[in-house]
Design a protein around this motif. Sequence first.
Motif, PDB file in Angstrom:
ATOM      1  N   GLN A  36      21.814  31.662  40.931  1.00 14.04           N
ATOM      2  CA  GLN A  36      22.999  30.804  40.368  1.00 14.04           C
ATOM      3  C   GLN A  36      22.383  30.689  38.655  1.00 14.04           C
ATOM      4  OE1 GLN A  36      26.055  29.957  41.182  1.00 14.04           O
ATOM      5  NE2 GLN A  36      25.373  30.932  43.288  1.00 14.04           N
ATOM      6  N   GLN A  37      21.122  30.743  38.626  1.00  4.70           N
ATOM      7  CA  GLN A  37      20.653  30.416  37.334  1.00  4.70           C
ATOM      8  C   GLN A  37      20.749  32.031  36.748  1.00  4.70           C
ATOM      9  OE1 GLN A  37      19.390  27.746  35.375  1.00  4.70           O
ATOM     10  NE2 GLN A  37      20.513  26.872  37.473  1.00  4.70           N
ATOM     11  N   LEU A  40      24.449  32.110  35.325  1.00  7.71           N
ATOM     12  CA  LEU A  40      24.696  31.291  34.206  1.00  7.71           C
ATOM     13  C   LEU A  40      23.973  31.904  32.989  1.00  7.71           C
ATOM     14  CD1 LEU A  40      24.161  27.685  35.361  1.00  7.71           C
ATOM     15  CD2 LEU A  40      26.076  28.754  34.626  1.00  7.71           C
ATOM     16  N   ASN A  41      22.746  32.342  33.262  1.00  7.28           N
ATOM     17  CA  ASN A  41      22.126  33.166  31.984  1.00  7.28           C
ATOM     18  C   ASN A  41      23.053  34.552  31.556  1.00  7.28           C
ATOM     19  OD1 ASN A  41      20.419  31.289  31.833  1.00  7.28           O
ATOM     20  ND2 ASN A  41      18.649  32.446  33.227  1.00  7.28           N
ATOM     21  N   GLN A  77      24.002  28.268  25.597  1.00 10.01           N
ATOM     22  CA  GLN A  77      22.638  28.119  25.970  1.00 10.01           C
ATOM     23  C   GLN A  77      22.060  26.460  25.927  1.00 10.01           C
ATOM     24  OE1 GLN A  77      20.574  29.728  28.051  1.00 10.01           O
ATOM     25  NE2 GLN A  77      21.717  31.748  27.928  1.00 10.01           N
ATOM     26  N   LYS A  80      23.353  24.266  28.530  1.00  8.33           N
ATOM     27  CA  LYS A  80      23.252  24.493  29.824  1.00  8.33           C
ATOM     28  C   LYS A  80      22.897  23.340  30.724  1.00  8.33           C
ATOM     29  CE  LYS A  80      20.531  27.727  32.880  1.00  8.33           C
ATOM     30  NZ  LYS A  80      19.697  28.710  32.806  1.00  8.33           N
ATOM     31  N   ILE A  83      26.109  21.650  31.363  1.00  2.00           N
ATOM     32  CA  ILE A  83      26.933  22.453  32.202  1.00  2.00           C
ATOM     33  C   ILE A  83      26.258  22.480  33.608  1.00  2.00           C
ATOM     34  CG2 ILE A  83      27.487  24.712  32.956  1.00  2.00           C
ATOM     35  CD1 ILE A  83      27.570  25.137  29.760  1.00  2.00           C
ATOM     36  N   THR A  84      25.077  22.403  33.806  1.00  2.00           N
ATOM     37  CA  THR A  84      24.311  22.211  35.106  1.00  2.00           C
ATOM     38  C   THR A  84      24.635  20.758  35.731  1.00  2.00           C
ATOM     39  OG1 THR A  84      22.641  24.047  34.426  1.00  2.00           O
ATOM     40  CG2 THR A  84      22.113  22.350  36.359  1.00  2.00           C
ATOM     41  N   THR A 120      28.944  39.187  37.598  1.00  2.00           N
ATOM     42  CA  THR A 120      28.928  39.254  36.164  1.00  2.00           C
ATOM     43  C   THR A 120      29.509  40.734  35.695  1.00  2.00           C
ATOM     44  OG1 THR A 120      27.049  37.677  35.964  1.00  2.00           O
ATOM     45  CG2 THR A 120      27.780  39.200  33.979  1.00  2.00           C
TER      46      THR A 120
END
Length: 151
Positions: A36-37, A40-41, A77, A80, A83-84, A120
């Motif tokens: 998941q990270q 997001l990245n 960023q 983040k 958002i998290t 992605t």
Amino acid sequence: MKKLVLLCVLALSTSAYAQDQSRLEAAKAYVETPVQQKLLNDMFSPAGVMAQMGLMGGQLTLAQQKTVAGIVSEELQSMKPSITTAMVEGMAQSFTLEEIEALTAFYSSPVGASAMSKMTPFMQQTLTSLGPEFQAMQARLIPRIKAELSK
């Protein structure tokens, strides 16, 4: 009788709180998984932003798009942590503990991790291919909205 009702309400609220805490902890564990990270990245990266910029229209040169994508990426960023937190709270409110645990197990498995790693590029390809249609829709949409609001 009043004491019994009060004890029942207290027991139920304690149980509900424990369930909410369990869901929050499970949702946090899900959002913090490496898969998941990475998602997001990737979404917040300049390349991820560039893929989404195709929906904005062709008013910018490629160099300008890259500059804007870099700025948007930096801003995303910086958001983040918020958002998290919103993702964790939203998951805990939307899914049961069992559902969150199942999602975590799936995306932590080799097949789930592989599927997520393709998400992605899949979304980038999809958004890029739809860019011209979104641009045409926007060109139609703005005059229609202006006409409707001027009535």
